[in-house]
Scaffold this active site. Structure first.
Site, short mmCIF file in Angstrom:
data_model
loop_
_atom_site.label_atom_id
_atom_site.label_comp_id
_atom_site.label_asym_id
_atom_site.label_seq_id
_atom_site.Cartn_x
_atom_site.Cartn_y
_atom_site.Cartn_z
N GLY B 31 -22.95 86.70 54.27
CA GLY B 31 -23.03 85.29 53.93
C GLY B 31 -24.36 84.48 54.90
CG ASN B 63 -27.00 74.57 50.97
OD1 ASN B 63 -27.59 75.47 50.01
ND2 ASN B 63 -25.80 74.20 51.30
CG LEU B 64 -32.53 71.57 52.29
CD1 LEU B 64 -33.81 70.85 51.85
CD2 LEU B 64 -32.87 73.13 52.55
NE ARG B 66 -24.10 73.36 56.67
CZ ARG B 66 -24.22 72.71 55.48
NH1 ARG B 66 -24.90 71.64 55.00
NH2 ARG B 66 -23.49 73.22 54.32
CG ASN B 125 -14.76 82.48 49.58
OD1 ASN B 125 -14.11 83.41 49.41
ND2 ASN B 125 -15.76 82.64 49.84
CB CYS B 165 -6.41 92.31 60.64
SG CYS B 165 -5.22 91.98 59.28
CB CYS B 168 -2.62 89.65 62.24
SG CYS B 168 -2.75 91.43 62.41
CB CYS B 180 5.67 67.32 36.56
SG CYS B 180 6.33 68.37 35.21
CB CYS B 433 -0.15 92.38 59.92
SG CYS B 433 -1.62 92.08 58.80
#
Lengths: 511, 637
Positions: B31, B63-64, B66, B125, B165, B168, B180, B433
């Site tokens: 990332g 994005n700019l 930060r 994500n 992890c 967990c 619906c 887990c």
């Protein structure tokens, strides 16, 4: 949606256009270029602060400036401020970045008015005591925010200072007040109607607010004298009997909000502090609109024994038409309350011989909406702290980070006295540092503890040098505090945060 | 190591310690967004030897504020490439390898993850986070997981077998809405936003859009069957209108009339639907259009709540703008337009359509600014929080690489000024887990000679003491006691396409006749090549130390939990079974981080009460700069 708005979209969602424009109109001065100062500036430049001025007369020294991302090895022996201004300006073309090649000590002694135009002054290093007091007293009188940052090895601190700070939007949703302890006639009527509807099919659409209000008025007779804990149990049982089936969500919500009607008061201690303050009690020519409106809200509270309804409803399980009409009931009440406050405001303005429209309806409404979150923070002067830090009983607490504070204070004395940083690789240096620690602790009426000595040793290990990640971390926290001051949103630090990065700990104190 | 530190004068004197710890380390940073940029800078400045950086995103204007390694001229360029280039300029000695790719691509195998000393997650994500979590567990590489939202943030240290992890603690999955509610009975603004974004927009502007035909046709009563048939017809009609977009001038009007008038009329005619609900009111296009001031451009004011006529104006105008984009003049064909919250045309369309629908159903309307937040799942993000979190990440990494994982802390940022953040000692893995409860080992073997049957008898039964009850999985089942077709095949044949590569999963019981359960946790066997020195008759080499395969923890408890889950599922109204996923890519991290409680403390979301919140000061002292602990390395520095 403009280019500008898109660029700042993700932060506008936190502090909104009003906060953003305050940031964009602000200017900030950094005294001394080092790693932690630059990291702090970076985090003010990115959100779009108006102007930045960097003050330092030294040259880039790669042996000292190596952990600084914004200074290059090739910059060696060039002016620090000029190199830095160039590199920082790339971060955000909206920000005006100035550099001033001057020794901060000289500016403080001969040109202190240089600082008058800034909103925030950031000191990234130590200053000799005399100059520090002169600078901070000057800023105090001009109501300019002051931040001092420190990053030594794995440790550091942030000290913020301003005479006082009034904040309306603390963005603290937890304190949302629904006035369920004192429901008004329209709210009672609305709640009653929902229960009197013929069809039971919309039972799951009744908002918890109406359940609690109606429950309380049903149980009111015969229960008045009972203690609130008993009444709460009665209400709880009543809610359970009203449920059509177990786990009916809106009734579950009512159960978990059962405490609300029995809150003895909705006036927070923070708000009481504001009402009791001399600024609120005695309005005068200098009074800002914050105090004029707070005085009015105080009078409202004295008269009605509750704060104005905010008109904001939290999300709740309810049918959309029920929710909308409940919202209407609350908004109507908020409007009525705001009008009452407005009356007091206008009386205040008349007494002060100010134009009656010098405070807008919108401003009054904003205050009524946010009254429960308002805060007033008074700071301690740096001079007072230097002479007698408020230690309470923390100093003797071995678990606390206070020993680091003592070690930092002694670090400053050491630096002022020997013009260098304590350095663990030199035995004589550690001895001198420990001597200073003994002296200093005695002057405070404390005995130097082992933990203070340990802190001094740890600090001398780094000989005053910074670790990049620790500085990045401290610089970011400091920038966040500056943004709180500028936007007047969120609750700022009062007044010192101590950082022990090696053990992943921070603690705040009012020294 | 001379050329490995930014400046030797500094490292030798004071910062030698962290510098020397990092300089021969190879790290993976997943990332290059908000936290990623800050982390990359910190890693470069901390003198890590080799940094591999991966991100599949390109740079966007929003994005700019930060992501400070990007500038305006970089918009639309790959994040990983630009970040690496900008950061490289600040320390030419560090090797930065950028990848503009998806971390889930098969080339980033478990074996590839093993190349790294430590992995940093700086993702946005759930799906990718879980993937990296799994890969790191399998590769047995420590992972520093981080996330922020607004002023809140957290850093978690994950290491196979030693800490919890990522899975967990159960995570909030993206909010889903019953079909619906979205299509017939919305009662909240979000329902209208989901309808506009996930149903109306894709059906009109994406040819490849999976028309949601997976409607539950096993409806229990005739009413439901009828309603579903109606909905399918509506979707079919939309498909036809999609074609009209490119060919007919009054397409916008026809779309409006269909979705805000005809479909609503049809909905009103459904018997019983409105006995307990407020009936929707259809909108009259021809009447409304007369109320529009033709000079007005309501869409420039995205914070104002538009009037009904404003919404029509925005709907009409954005629809025209999109129509122009649908036709590709060069290719002489229509092309898809994807919804993008930062694409003004698509955002205007979705915002106005959502508000018009809200009008129909008597639901409060919202400003475009607010709808954008809902439709785009926008998480507020600021430079400062990311910088704080990234700083903590590197300090935690330093601890993991020197003292090991057990002494690390998980850190939670709070908004309270009294405590900037608080730390908790890492917890041992959750024994229930599903993700991290396994044992893995590498078996050097000649897989062209070793057959599955030999593997089972010699390795699993003889050496590892499994009973006969063994199942072996590749991705699919390749062996169990009733399915022995593969036993004579060499493993090389069976391992083609195995995931993870060259790995089989063994499920089975320990040998024995106890009344207690003997079922063991899954065993992952990865087949690796034999050393050259072995002669060709050797088919495999067993590990020198015995491998312990623990039994599964309390199966009663697991069964009980599964039962509870089933009960929960059954309790859901059958008509609610069909769900629309709002957005698979984005999750609301705030839920995951925990929320501000009444007393203002930020707690972790799921199992917070079981653990003691410790801020004790008993972490092993970090060795001093230049002390004996890492003396060897320092001398080289």
């Amino acid at each position: 949606m403009s280019f500008h708005q898109n660029k700042y979209d993700r932060q506008l969602r936190l502090w909104e256009a009003a906060g953003q424009s305050k940031i964009e109109n602000a200017s900030c001065c950094l005294l001394y270029v080092n790693n932690v100062g630059c990291e702090c500036l970076k985090n003010l430049i990115l959100p779009g602060i108006g102007k930045i001025c960097i003050l330092d007369d030294r040259l880039v020294d790669k042996s000292v400036d190596a952990p600084n991302f914004f200074l290059d090895e090739e910059d060696h022996n060039k002016s620090k401020v000029e190199c830095l201004a160039e590199n920082l300006s790339r971060l955000n073309p909206d920000v005006c970045i100035e550099s001033k090649k001057a020794n901060p000590l000289d500016i403080i002694s001969s040109d202190i008015d240089f600082f008058h135009s800034f909103n925030v002054v950031i000191l990234a290093d130590m200053l000799p005591k005399i100059q520090l007091i002169k600078l901070t007293n000057y800023l105090w009188n001009k109501q300019i925010a002051f931040l001092q940052l420190r990053s030594i090895g794995f440790n550091g601190s942030i000290r913020v200072c301003l005479p006082d700070c009034t904040i309306l939007q603390t963005q603290n949703d937890a304190s949302l007040d629904l006035r369920l302890n004192m429901p008004w006639a329209e709210l009672k009527e609305y709640s009653k109607q929902l229960f009197e509807r013929e069809s039971k099919d919309r039972h799951g659409d009744i908002p918890f607010v109406a359940i609690l209000v109606h429950g309380c008025s049903q149980l009111e007779t015969g229960n008045k004298g009972n203690p609130s804990s008993q009444r709460k149990d009665i209400l709880r049982n009543w809610i359970k009997t009203q449920m059509l089936y177990a786990d009916e969500e809106n009734f579950e919500e009512a159960l978990s909000n059962c405490w609300r009607p029995f809150q003895s008061t909705n006036i927070s201690s923070a708000l009481k502090t504001i009402f009791d303050d001399i600024n609120c009690q005695n309005l005068n020519e200098q009074s800002s609109s914050f105090w004029i409106i707070m005085n009015a809200i105080c009078k409202f509270v004295e008269c009605y024994h509750c704060i104005p309804v905010s008109g904001i409803l939290p999300d709740m399980k309810a049918g959309s038409s029920e929710f909308v009409s409940l919202q209407r009931v609350y908004q109507q009440k908020a409007k009525e309350d705001a009008l009452k406050v407005k009356n007091y405001v206008q009386k205040n303005l008349k007494l002060l011989s100010r134009p009656i429209d010098s405070i807008t309806d919108d401003e009054i409404f904003q205050f009524c909406k946010n009254a429960s979150q308002a805060r007033y923070i008074k700071y301690r002067k740096i001079e007072e702290e230097l002479n007698s830090p408020l230690l309470t009983d923390l100093a003797s607490d071995n678990e606390s980070l206070v020993p680091w504070y003592f070690a930092f204070r002694c670090f400053d004395i050491y630096k002022e006295r020997y013009n260098s940083s304590p350095d663990a690789s030199l035995t004589s240096s550690i001895h001198k540092y420990e001597e200073i620690a003994c002296e200093f602790m005695k002057s405070l009426g404390q005995s130097p503890t082992q933990s203070v000595c340990n802190a001094c040793r740890e600090i001398s290990r780094s000989a005053g040098a910074e670790i990049h990640s620790v500085s990045a971390f401290i610089g970011a926290i400091a920038a966040q505090e500056a943004i709180k001051f500028l936007t007047r949103q969120y609750i700022p630090l009062n007044n010192t945060c101590l950082v022990d990065a090696a053990h992943a700990r921070t603690e705040s104190f009012s020294f | 190591m001379d050329n490995n530190s930014k400046d030797n004068n500094v490292s030798a004197k004071t910062l030698g310690y962290p510098y020397s710890v990092f300089c021969d380390k190879k790290v993976l940073l997943v990332g290059a967004g908000g936290i990623g940029c800050e982390l990359l800078k910190n890693l470069v400045m901390s003198n890590f030897g080799e940094i591999h950086l991966i991100d599949l995103d390109t740079i966007d204007l929003s994005n700019l504020n930060r992501q400070f390694l990007f500038r305006k001229q970089h918009i639309k360029q790959p994040k990983a490439i630009v970040a690496a280039k900008t950061a490289q300029a600040f320390n030419e000695h560090v090797k930065i390898h950028p990848y503009h790719a998806n971390i889930k691509d098969p080339e980033f195998s478990v074996a590839w993850f093993r190349n790294f000393d430590i992995v940093f997650n700086a993702l946005d994500n759930l799906d990718a986070r879980r993937h990296v979590n799994r890969q790191c567990l399998l590769a047995n590489v420590p992972l520093i997981e981080s996330g922020t939202t607004g002023f809140l943030g957290q850093v978690q240290v994950i290491h196979n077998g030693q800490t919890e992890c990522y899975d967990c603690n159960p995570k909030e999955t993206p909010k889903q809405y019953p079909v619906c509610t979205i299509r017939s009975t919305p009662n909240l603004p979000i329902h209208c936003v989901v309808w506009a974004k996930s149903y109306l927009f894709p059906n009109l502007f994406e040819t490849t859009a999976e028309l949601d035909t997976s409607i539950d046709t096993s409806a229990s009563d005739a009413e439901q069957v009828k309603e579903i048939a109606e909905l399918q017809r509506e979707t079919e009609e939309l498909k036809q209108l999609r074609n009209a977009l490119t060919s007919e001038d009054d397409a916008c009007r026809r779309i409006f009339v269909k979705v805000f008038c005809d479909d609503i009329e049809r909905l009103r005619s459904v018997p019983d639907m409105w006995t307990h609900r407020k009936e929707p009111t259809p909108l009259d296009f021809d009447e409304l259009i007369t109320k529009i001031d033709s000079d007005s451009k309501p869409w420039v004011q995205d914070r104002r709540i538009w009037s009904l006529a404003d919404n029509l104006a925005v709907f009409y105008d954005s629809c025209q703008r999109l129509r122009k984009r649908v036709w590709d003049e060069e290719l002489k064909s229509r092309k898809d337009i994807d919804f993008d919250k930062d694409d003004k045309d698509t955002m205007d369309f979705v915002a106005s359509a959502a508000n018009l629908r809200a009008h129909v159903f008597g639901i409060p309307t919202l400003s475009e600014f607010d709808i954008k937040q809902m439709a785009g799942n926008i998480i507020p993000a600021i430079a400062t929080t990311n910088a704080v979190v990234a700083g903590i990440c590197v300090i935690q990494a330093l601890k993991v690489l020197t003292n090991g994982t057990r002494e690390s802390m998980n850190i939670y940022l709070s908004r309270r000024p009294e405590r900037v953040f608080h730390g908790e000692r890492v917890c041992p893995p959750n024994p229930f887990c599903q993700t991290c409860n396994f044992v893995s080992f590498q078996l050097p073997a000649d897989i062209s000679q070793l057959t599955l049957g030999e593997f089972i008898s010699k390795v699993l039964q003889e050496y590892l003491q499994y009973s006969d009850e063994i199942s072996i999985l590749r991705n699919d089942l390749i062996y169990d006691p009733d399915f022995d077709d593969n036993v004579d095949k060499p493993l090389s044949e069976l391992l083609v396409d195995a995931q993870p590569a060259n790995t089989l999963t063994v499920l089975g019981e320990a040998e024995g006749d106890s009344v207690e359960t003997l079922e063991r946790v899954p065993l992952l066997v990865e087949f690796v090549p034999l050393d050259q020195e072995h002669d060709r008759s050797v088919k495999f080499v067993l590990p020198e130390t015995q491998i312990e395969i623990p039994k599964k923890q309390s199966p009663e408890k697991q069964a009980q939990e599964a039962e509870e889950m089933n009960e929960l599922k059954e309790a859901v109204n059958p008509e609610d079974k069909e769900l629309i996923v709002l957005d698979e890519e984005t999750i609301i991290i705030e839920d995951e981080l925990g929320e501000s409680l009444e007393n203002g403390d930020v707690v972790s979301a799921s199992r917070p009460l079981k653990r003691s919140v410790t801020v004790e000061d008993d972490i092993t002292e970090l060795p001093a700069a230049g002390t004996a602990v890492k003396k060897g390395k320092l001398d080289n520095a």
